[in-house]
Structures are given as C-alpha cells and as structure tokens.
Design a protein around this motif. Sequence first.
Motif, PDB file in Angstrom:
ATOM      1  N   TYR A  11      20.394 -41.110   1.340  1.00  0.00           N
ATOM      2  CA  TYR A  11      20.448 -41.453   2.773  1.00  0.00           C
ATOM      3  C   TYR A  11      21.538 -42.481   3.086  1.00  0.00           C
ATOM      4  CZ  TYR A  11      16.451 -38.541   3.608  1.00  0.00           C
ATOM      5  OH  TYR A  11      15.626 -37.435   3.715  1.00  0.00           O
ATOM      6  N   ASP A  12      21.834 -43.391   2.146  1.00  0.00           N
ATOM      7  CA  ASP A  12      22.933 -44.349   2.387  1.00  0.00           C
ATOM      8  C   ASP A  12      24.254 -43.593   2.538  1.00  0.00           C
ATOM      9  OD1 ASP A  12      21.820 -47.219   0.346  1.00  0.00           O
ATOM     10  OD2 ASP A  12      21.151 -46.399   2.285  1.00  0.00           O
ATOM     11  N   MET A  49      12.369 -35.663  16.126  1.00  0.00           N
ATOM     12  CA  MET A  49      11.065 -35.372  15.510  1.00  0.00           C
ATOM     13  C   MET A  49      11.083 -35.593  13.989  1.00  0.00           C
ATOM     14  SD  MET A  49      10.850 -31.215  15.747  1.00  0.00           S
ATOM     15  CE  MET A  49       9.359 -31.126  14.735  1.00  0.00           C
ATOM     16  N   HIS A  50      12.284 -35.697  13.402  1.00  0.00           N
ATOM     17  CA  HIS A  50      12.349 -35.978  11.961  1.00  0.00           C
ATOM     18  C   HIS A  50      12.877 -37.378  11.682  1.00  0.00           C
ATOM     19  CE1 HIS A  50      12.599 -31.397  11.109  1.00  0.00           C
ATOM     20  NE2 HIS A  50      11.405 -31.807  11.474  1.00  0.00           N
ATOM     21  N   GLY A  51      12.867 -38.211  12.727  1.00  0.00           N
ATOM     22  CA  GLY A  51      13.325 -39.579  12.541  1.00  0.00           C
ATOM     23  C   GLY A  51      14.818 -39.718  12.742  1.00  0.00           C
ATOM     24  N   ARG A  52      15.342 -40.904  12.405  1.00  0.00           N
ATOM     25  CA  ARG A  52      16.744 -41.233  12.655  1.00  0.00           C
ATOM     26  C   ARG A  52      17.370 -41.903  11.430  1.00  0.00           C
ATOM     27  NH1 ARG A  52      18.302 -44.859  16.331  1.00  0.00           N
ATOM     28  NH2 ARG A  52      16.441 -46.142  16.174  1.00  0.00           N
ATOM     29  N   LEU A  53      18.570 -41.424  11.086  1.00  0.00           N
ATOM     30  CA  LEU A  53      19.279 -41.974   9.938  1.00  0.00           C
ATOM     31  C   LEU A  53      19.650 -43.436  10.180  1.00  0.00           C
ATOM     32  CD1 LEU A  53      20.238 -40.910   7.244  1.00  0.00           C
ATOM     33  CD2 LEU A  53      22.268 -39.984   8.366  1.00  0.00           C
ATOM     34  N   ARG A  54      20.026 -43.760  11.417  1.00  0.00           N
ATOM     35  CA  ARG A  54      20.465 -45.134  11.725  1.00  0.00           C
ATOM     36  C   ARG A  54      19.282 -45.977  12.182  1.00  0.00           C
ATOM     37  NH1 ARG A  54      26.566 -44.532  14.372  1.00  0.00           N
ATOM     38  NH2 ARG A  54      27.639 -44.938  12.390  1.00  0.00           N
ATOM     39  N   GLY A 102      23.960 -49.882   8.036  1.00  0.00           N
ATOM     40  CA  GLY A 102      24.445 -50.116   6.663  1.00  0.00           C
ATOM     41  C   GLY A 102      23.517 -49.500   5.629  1.00  0.00           C
ATOM     42  N   PRO A 103      23.738 -49.792   4.344  1.00  0.00           N
ATOM     43  CA  PRO A 103      22.914 -49.250   3.262  1.00  0.00           C
ATOM     44  C   PRO A 103      21.548 -49.928   3.202  1.00  0.00           C
ATOM     45  CG  PRO A 103      24.596 -50.696   2.356  1.00  0.00           C
ATOM     46  CD  PRO A 103      24.881 -50.580   3.825  1.00  0.00           C
ATOM     47  N   LEU A 104      20.604 -49.262   2.542  1.00  0.00           N
ATOM     48  CA  LEU A 104      19.273 -49.824   2.300  1.00  0.00           C
ATOM     49  C   LEU A 104      19.001 -49.940   0.801  1.00  0.00           C
ATOM     50  CD1 LEU A 104      17.171 -47.867   4.980  1.00  0.00           C
ATOM     51  CD2 LEU A 104      17.597 -50.334   4.945  1.00  0.00           C
TER      52      LEU A 104
END
Length: 230
Positions: free
Chosen positions: A50-51, A102-107, A122-124
């Motif tokens: 995901y990052d 409905m599947h959420g958000r990358l940011r 940024g990264p997690l």
Amino acid sequence: MVVLTGAGISAESGLPTFRDADGLWEGHDPMQVATPEAYATDPALVHRFYDERRSALARVGPNAAHSALARLEEALGDDLLVVTQNIDDLHERAGSRRVLHMHGRLRSAWCTACDARHDWIGPLGHHPACPDCGTRELRPDVVWFGEVPHGMDRIEEALWDCDLFVSIGTSGLVYPAAAFVQYAVARGTPTLELNLDASDGTSDFDESRRGPATRLVPAWVDEVLADYRR
Ligand code: NAD
Ligand code: APR
C-alpha cells in the motif's frame, strides 16, 4: 442517479486494474496481500504494497472520465452519488464531491487502537504514531477481502431511490458491488454499463457500451446534460 466505478475508470490514468494486469505484485496476487490474514502474518509486506500504491498516486492524475463525472455532479448536485470500489482519490482530484469509497481510501490511515482515521499521503511501513492517541497501530484505511465494505446503508438507500444506475470500469466479480445492478433491475431502475470488456454482470444491464472510459464517459455525460437542459 448512482454511478458505480471500478479500477477501469483509473486505468487510463496509469493505475493498473486488479485483473487486467499480470495480476502479480512482487510475486504476490494482490488479493492475497489485501487480507487481514496477510497483515497479521507479514505486516511489512502489506504496508509495502500500500505504501507503493500510495506513493504512485502522486505520479498520476484524473483522466477525462473522472472529469466528466465531476461535470455531471455540477449539473445534478445531490441527485448524483458516485460509489467507487477504488481506493485512489482521482474522483476528488477531478472535482467530484459526492464520492463514497466502499473499499476505503489509500490516502487515509486507520488507527486500530483508537479507531481514528487520518488523511495520510506518506508511508505507514515505519509505524508512525497516531496523531490522536500516539500509539503505533496505524494501518491502511482499506477494506480487505473478508472485511465489510463501507457505507452499505447509504448505498442501498441511494439505489432504492435512484432513476438510473450506471457501472463504469468494473469486472463485476466482487460482491457486494457486483450485486448492485441486480438490485437496480429488481427495482425497475434503468441500468447502463460503460466498460472496456464484457463484465460478469453485462447481461444484467439494459444497455452495455464497449470502449475506454475516457471516450465513453464524456460522450455519455454530454448526452445526459443535453437531455437535462431540454
Ligand atoms: P466476498 O467476495 O467474500 O463477498 C462479500 C459478500 O458477498 C459476502 O457476504 C459473500 O457471501 C457475498 N458473495 C460473494 N460472492 C457472491 C456471489 N457470487 N453471489 C452472491 N453473493 C456473493 O468479499 P471479499 O472478496 O471477501 O472482499 C470484501 C470486500 O473487500 C469487497 O468489497 C472487496 O472488494 C474488498 N477488497 C478491497 C481490496 C482493496 O485493495 N481495495 C482488496 C480486496 C478486497
Ligand atoms: N475503460 C473502461 N473500462 C476498463 C478500462 C478502460 N480504459 N480498462 C479496464 N477496464 C475494465 C476491464 O474490462 C474490467 O472489466 O475495468 C474492469 C477492471 O476490473 P478489475 O480489475 O476486476 O477491477 P474492479 O472491478 O475494480 O475490482 C473490484 O476487487 O480486488 C477487489 O477491492 C478490489 O475494488 C476491487 C474489486
């Protein structure tokens, strides 16, 4: 009007779809990586997945299909809801305001300790502290396989009342989104599909147009607006 979008609407922005690409990422099937089990087993791998997708967002922009839907919202306002399976923010960057992910958000980052959600670009993977509670339990704010999609009550309410259901750029393989067309048909709502290839649900639609979203969506929006202005 309810418009459902999938990975296909972002393909021409340079974001690979789930099933059209070679289907592998670092030798992993994305659908194997996007699960709670994968996160429990190898959180570093899931964060890397995901990052990398979150940083790729900074290198792409919305395309003519996203912009056409924003133009449609300018005319229809609250009569249009965009429900997207995508976790990118290209609808918003094109100007759409009424978007349900409905599947959420990358940011977005979700703190599993205090349940807070934070816009995040940024990264997690390095386990940053939650701005609210300070613990280091932030995960991607994305709905994984086996988890419950977001906003289903609002989606069902919108489908119940809508005068047209349109599906753009989705293979119709993943539920519950894949069932939305059947729900619309059962309500007697007209349905339209705009897709590059036939999808798993194509036969359920009143009409299905074949082609790239950047060509089909602006042309369809022009048709709607021409009728709307009559
Ligand atoms: P699922 O495929 O298991 O299906 C969810 C629900 O739909 C379940 O109740 C299931 O019983 C039902 N269902 C499944 N197939 C069906 C069929 N053929 N007919 C009728 N009902 C059916 O859901 P999932 O694959 O576990 O994924 C859960 C959510 O997470 C989905 O919305 C998925 O798109 C999402 N997801 C997001 C990402 C991402 O990176 N954004 C990745 C993977 C999954
Ligand atoms: N224009 C229009 N449609 C396109 C384009 C394009 N340029 N390119 C691809 N498509 C279509 C393909 O024909 C395919 O039907 O987009 C669809 C992409 O399908 P998938 O890769 O399965 O993506 P999607 O339907 O969004 O996947 C649904 O599955 O993995 C989960 O949660 C994840 O949201 C995802 C869900």
